[in-house]
Design an enzyme around this catalytic site. Structure first.
Site: not given
Length: 177
Positions: A42, A86
């Site tokens: 990710s 993230k």
């Protein structure tokens, strides 16, 4: 028969030294810095799928000093026993796209095609993985409470111990400054 007092004193001293060391390690990892392994695509290309370790600065826990563009370590909103890494793309009060357009080249990616702007609630942040096609992020679980932020990623530790400082690519500054 030899006295057991010197032995007990020695054991007590060693036990206290070990306890102090454990307390220091706990304090350091909880409030200063921690090193964690990464896995998953990710955050490609910023963070490798498996070979990187990341240095997490804990003074940024609970969102203290976090700004748009920072990479943060969080307690995963859907899997609380796991963590996630993230990038912050919106802070409380900011407006963000709820859905990321599939491609900027297609006519379906315009704001008229169903994408929607939302306002990030105060005390929350909006997180997106750098590799949007392979990321489960705020687009799936919504705004993340700042209380779930475990720290800010300030460096990658590459194989062979090479350290690379992580830049906030949205502001052009090096983290920590």
């Amino acid at each position: 028969m030899p006295s057991s007092k010197p032995l007990l004193t020695h054991l007590r001293t060693n036990a206290l030294t070990a306890l102090k060391a454990l307390c220091f390690i706990h304090f350091f990892r909880e409030y200063a810095f921690d090193i964690r392994s990464t896995y998953g695509p990710s955050m490609l290309p910023t963070i490798s799928v498996q070979s990187d370790r990341i240095l997490i600065a804990k003074p940024f826990r609970r969102g203290r000093g976090i700004t748009t563009g920072d990479i943060v370590s969080i307690r995963h909103p859907l899997l609380p026993s796991e963590g996630a890494v993230k990038r912050v793309v919106g802070m409380g009060g900011d407006f963000v796209l709820r859905d990321t357009p599939a491609s900027l080249d297609t006519p379906h990616s315009s704001l008229d095609s169903g994408t929607m702007m939302i306002q990030v609630p105060e005390g929350h942040c909006w997180l997106i993985g750098d590799n949007v096609e392979a990321s489960r992020d705020s687009r799936f679980y919504g705004p993340v409470p700042l209380a779930m932020v475990k720290g800010k990623v300030v460096a990658r530790i590459k194989p062979w111990g090479r350290v690379e400082w992580v830049e906030n690519s949205l502001t052009g500054r090096v983290d920590g400054g």
